[in-house]
Scaffold this motif. Structure first.
Motif, PDB file in Angstrom:
ATOM      1  N   GLY A 118       0.822  -1.192   0.000  1.00  0.00           N
ATOM      2  CA  GLY A 118       0.000   0.000   0.000  1.00  0.00           C
ATOM      3  C   GLY A 118       0.862   1.249   0.000  1.00  0.00           C
ATOM      4  N   ARG A 119       0.229   2.398  -0.185  1.00  0.00           N
ATOM      5  CA  ARG A 119       0.959   3.660  -0.189  1.00  0.00           C
ATOM      6  C   ARG A 119       0.028   4.775   0.293  1.00  0.00           C
ATOM      7  NH1 ARG A 119       0.240   7.614  -3.300  1.00  0.00           N
ATOM      8  NH2 ARG A 119       2.432   8.242  -3.127  1.00  0.00           N
ATOM      9  N   GLY A 120       0.623   5.968   0.456  1.00  0.00           N
ATOM     10  CA  GLY A 120      -0.159   7.145   0.800  1.00  0.00           C
ATOM     11  C   GLY A 120      -0.213   7.396   2.293  1.00  0.00           C
ATOM     12  N   ASN A 121      -0.693   8.561   2.652  1.00  0.00           N
ATOM     13  CA  ASN A 121      -0.911   8.910   4.049  1.00  0.00           C
ATOM     14  C   ASN A 121      -2.413   8.906   4.310  1.00  0.00           C
ATOM     15  OD1 ASN A 121       1.834   9.343   5.051  1.00  0.00           O
ATOM     16  ND2 ASN A 121       1.931  11.033   3.601  1.00  0.00           N
ATOM     17  N   THR A 122      -3.080  10.022   4.089  1.00  0.00           N
ATOM     18  CA  THR A 122      -4.535  10.059   4.255  1.00  0.00           C
ATOM     19  C   THR A 122      -5.224   9.077   3.318  1.00  0.00           C
ATOM     20  OG1 THR A 122      -4.388  12.395   4.859  1.00  0.00           O
ATOM     21  CG2 THR A 122      -6.554  11.560   4.278  1.00  0.00           C
ATOM     22  N   THR A 123      -4.746   8.973   2.080  1.00  0.00           N
ATOM     23  CA  THR A 123      -5.420   8.135   1.084  1.00  0.00           C
ATOM     24  C   THR A 123      -5.407   6.656   1.447  1.00  0.00           C
ATOM     25  OG1 THR A 123      -3.364   8.154  -0.210  1.00  0.00           O
ATOM     26  CG2 THR A 123      -5.080   9.716  -0.837  1.00  0.00           C
ATOM     27  N   TRP A 124      -4.426   6.220   2.242  1.00  0.00           N
ATOM     28  CA  TRP A 124      -4.387   4.812   2.647  1.00  0.00           C
ATOM     29  C   TRP A 124      -5.544   4.466   3.591  1.00  0.00           C
ATOM     30  CZ3 TRP A 124      -3.053   0.380   1.045  1.00  0.00           C
ATOM     31  CH2 TRP A 124      -2.898  -0.715   1.903  1.00  0.00           C
ATOM     32  N   SER A 125      -6.109   5.463   4.249  1.00  0.00           N
ATOM     33  CA  SER A 125      -7.211   5.219   5.181  1.00  0.00           C
ATOM     34  C   SER A 125      -8.563   5.131   4.478  1.00  0.00           C
ATOM     35  CB  SER A 125      -7.270   6.335   6.232  1.00  0.00           C
ATOM     36  OG  SER A 125      -7.657   7.575   5.643  1.00  0.00           O
ATOM     37  N   TYR A 126      -8.610   5.424   3.186  1.00  0.00           N
ATOM     38  CA  TYR A 126      -9.881   5.422   2.456  1.00  0.00           C
ATOM     39  C   TYR A 126     -10.262   4.007   2.017  1.00  0.00           C
ATOM     40  CZ  TYR A 126      -9.383  10.510   2.194  1.00  0.00           C
ATOM     41  OH  TYR A 126      -9.259  11.840   2.494  1.00  0.00           O
ATOM     42  N   PRO A 127     -11.540   3.783   1.681  1.00  0.00           N
ATOM     43  CA  PRO A 127     -11.986   2.431   1.282  1.00  0.00           C
ATOM     44  C   PRO A 127     -11.249   1.893   0.048  1.00  0.00           C
ATOM     45  CG  PRO A 127     -13.871   3.841   1.744  1.00  0.00           C
ATOM     46  CD  PRO A 127     -12.668   4.737   1.754  1.00  0.00           C
ATOM     47  N   LYS A 128     -11.044   2.740  -0.927  1.00  0.00           N
ATOM     48  CA  LYS A 128     -10.345   2.344  -2.152  1.00  0.00           C
ATOM     49  C   LYS A 128      -8.857   2.644  -1.978  1.00  0.00           C
ATOM     50  CE  LYS A 128     -10.510   3.064  -7.189  1.00  0.00           C
ATOM     51  NZ  LYS A 128     -10.946   4.003  -8.245  1.00  0.00           N
ATOM     52  N   LYS A 129      -8.037   1.613  -1.905  1.00  0.00           N
ATOM     53  CA  LYS A 129      -6.637   1.748  -1.502  1.00  0.00           C
ATOM     54  C   LYS A 129      -5.708   2.022  -2.693  1.00  0.00           C
ATOM     55  CE  LYS A 129      -7.769   0.451   2.704  1.00  0.00           C
ATOM     56  NZ  LYS A 129      -7.849   1.443   3.807  1.00  0.00           N
ATOM     57  N   PRO A 130      -4.711   2.888  -2.502  1.00  0.00           N
ATOM     58  CA  PRO A 130      -3.655   3.064  -3.502  1.00  0.00           C
ATOM     59  C   PRO A 130      -2.499   2.096  -3.242  1.00  0.00           C
ATOM     60  CG  PRO A 130      -3.478   4.758  -1.818  1.00  0.00           C
ATOM     61  CD  PRO A 130      -4.636   3.881  -1.413  1.00  0.00           C
ATOM     62  N   TYR A 131      -1.710   1.812  -4.278  1.00  0.00           N
ATOM     63  CA  TYR A 131      -0.646   0.817  -4.167  1.00  0.00           C
ATOM     64  C   TYR A 131       0.648   1.291  -4.834  1.00  0.00           C
ATOM     65  CZ  TYR A 131      -4.695  -2.101  -3.122  1.00  0.00           C
ATOM     66  OH  TYR A 131      -5.851  -2.596  -2.567  1.00  0.00           O
ATOM     67  N   THR A 132       1.737   0.645  -4.436  1.00  0.00           N
ATOM     68  CA  THR A 132       3.049   0.854  -5.042  1.00  0.00           C
ATOM     69  C   THR A 132       3.563  -0.469  -5.594  1.00  0.00           C
ATOM     70  OG1 THR A 132       3.602   2.633  -3.504  1.00  0.00           O
ATOM     71  CG2 THR A 132       5.425   1.595  -4.626  1.00  0.00           C
ATOM     72  N   LEU A 133       4.131  -0.432  -6.796  1.00  0.00           N
ATOM     73  CA  LEU A 133       4.722  -1.615  -7.415  1.00  0.00           C
ATOM     74  C   LEU A 133       6.237  -1.454  -7.507  1.00  0.00           C
ATOM     75  CD1 LEU A 133       2.324  -2.182 -10.472  1.00  0.00           C
ATOM     76  CD2 LEU A 133       2.181  -3.219  -8.196  1.00  0.00           C
TER      77      LEU A 133
END
Length: 417
Positions: A89-104
């Protein structure tokens, strides 16, 4: 008997001719696209399929899951890339949201969807953004600036992880030092003196202040973090901290400011373009600051950028400036020469930015089918951008209208500097 034999032989010849006239199809059967296999319609976007070992859930932004596989299908449904990757996973605030961001982190440098080879990529979720486009449009503006040197490229895609469709994502280049990205010298880890210690540094100004190597500047108290390299020796740490503090002294000290010594430390055209874009799109994140990058090459000055993180309250319309008094701009705008640089850069950028509404329309058309699925999968429960309750088309219209008004406002603002 001869009569029947004759008739049978004619029938055989007719059937044989009929078979020979049929076209022979040696093409393999068309494989179902990943979305079709899941019972979903084709959205016209590339598809990225990722599988983790044992379908392990990606539930951490600190710990990599190694040994995952990734397949990338282009818009024709053809497999363009197959690779092994680590993912987290990645992000600060965005990691807490239902739709998660990622790093490859791919096992080897790989070209993806026409973007230059690299190992590191990010998948932005854009969950709070009804248009899904705020990051892309802002980065497109940066890509039209020569003074910013490099801005991340990206492509909208459909994401499937462990046989689950996760909707629309923005596959984007991660900000790293590389000849195809932030193209500055790689810092020798053993460098302790001379020109070798002067670069390259990629720094982030962010109030999260969550990297291992970091410092607050001595005069403006800004949170500087080393992003690439993310580990430095004591001499390199001290060099960069001293450089920033000397730059700030040149801005704060009346005598040094009057003689414009700060120009020896800052590439002012880049600071002008960075301000123009962030002010034009109403980027509130720059106030904290958050996600504000600078970089410094060996023997060079500090350059503003790359741009990053534009999904929070951007493309809204206000008739006041947001960051003219933030970061270093309150001091810079007191300098007549810097104001002239801003005016000159605006004259270069304005024709480019006047066509951004056309780019918005182009992207909106490409995303229409994807939005029909994504908006049902991921309803937005926060309204930071003022369009959460709107349809996709209405949200796009608001974005263009706000942008056009803001463009007119900033044109007048700059002309009066």
């Amino acid at each position: 008997m001869k009569h029947w034999a004759y008739l049978l032989s004619c029938l055989f010849l007719l059937l044989s001719c009929g078979e020979s006239d049929k076209p022979i199809n040696n093409e393999p059967e068309t494989e179902e696209s990943p979305l079709q296999a899941l019972g979903l319609p084709d959205t016209g976007l590339p598809v990225i399929v990722i599988n983790t070992p044992g379908a392990k859930t990606i539930d951490s932004k600190e710990d990599w899951i190694e040994g995952a596989s990734v397949k990338i299908y282009n818009i024709k449904g053809e497999i363009e890339t197959e690779a092994s990757t680590a993912i987290k996973g990645r992000g600060n605030t965005t990691w807490s949201y239902p739709k998660k961001p990622y790093t490859l982190k791919l096992d080897s440098k790989t070209e993806i969807l026409g973007m230059p080879k690299h190992k590191r990529w990010v998948l932005l979720a854009n969950w709070m953004d009804r248009t899904m486009m705020r990051n892309d449009i802002s980065l497109e503006m940066g890509r039209r600036s020569k003074a910013l040197e490099w801005t991340p490229r990206g492509q909208f895609i459909e994401l499937v992880i462990n046989n689950r469709h996760l909707g629309n994502y923005y596959l984007c280049e991660q900000i790293k030092i590389d000849e195809s990205r932030v193209n500055i010298s790689e810092l020798d880890e053993n460098a302790t003196e001379g020109e070798d210690i002067t670069g390259g540094y990629l720094m982030e100004l962010d109030v999260y202040f969550d990297e291992q190597y970091k410092f607050y500047s001595s005069i403006f108290s800004l949170p500087y973090m080393f992003k690439d390299p993310d580990e430095v020796n004591s001499a390199q740490f001290d060099y960069m901290k001293q450089y920033v503090n000397e730059m700030e002294t040149a801005l704060r000290d009346p005598v040094k400011f009057e003689s414009r010594e700060f120009d020896n430390f800052m590439e002012l055209k880049s600071f002008a373009d960075w301000w123009i874009i962030n002010e034009l799109v109403c980027n509130f994140e720059a106030k904290h600051p958050k996600s504000c990058y600078i970089h410094k090459d060996k023997g060079g000055k500090i350059v503003a950028g790359p741009l990053w993180d534009y999904d929070w309250e951007t493309f809204t319309y206000h008739t006041t400036e947001h960051i003219a008094d933030k970061l270093y701009y309150k001091k810079l705008f007191r300098d007549k020469e810097f104001r002239n640089i801003v005016k000159a850069q605006w004259n270069i950028l304005k024709p480019q930015f006047e066509t951004i509404p056309d780019y918005i329309d182009q992207q909106a058309q490409a995303l229409e089918k994807s939005d029909a699925i994504n908006s049902q999968m991921w309803p937005i429960s926060v309204d930071v951008n003022g369009d959460t309750k709107d349809s996709f088309s209405v949200a796009i219209s608001k974005m263009k209208d706000n942008y056009t008004k803001r463009l007119k406002w900033i044109d007048g603002y700059i002309s009066n500097l």
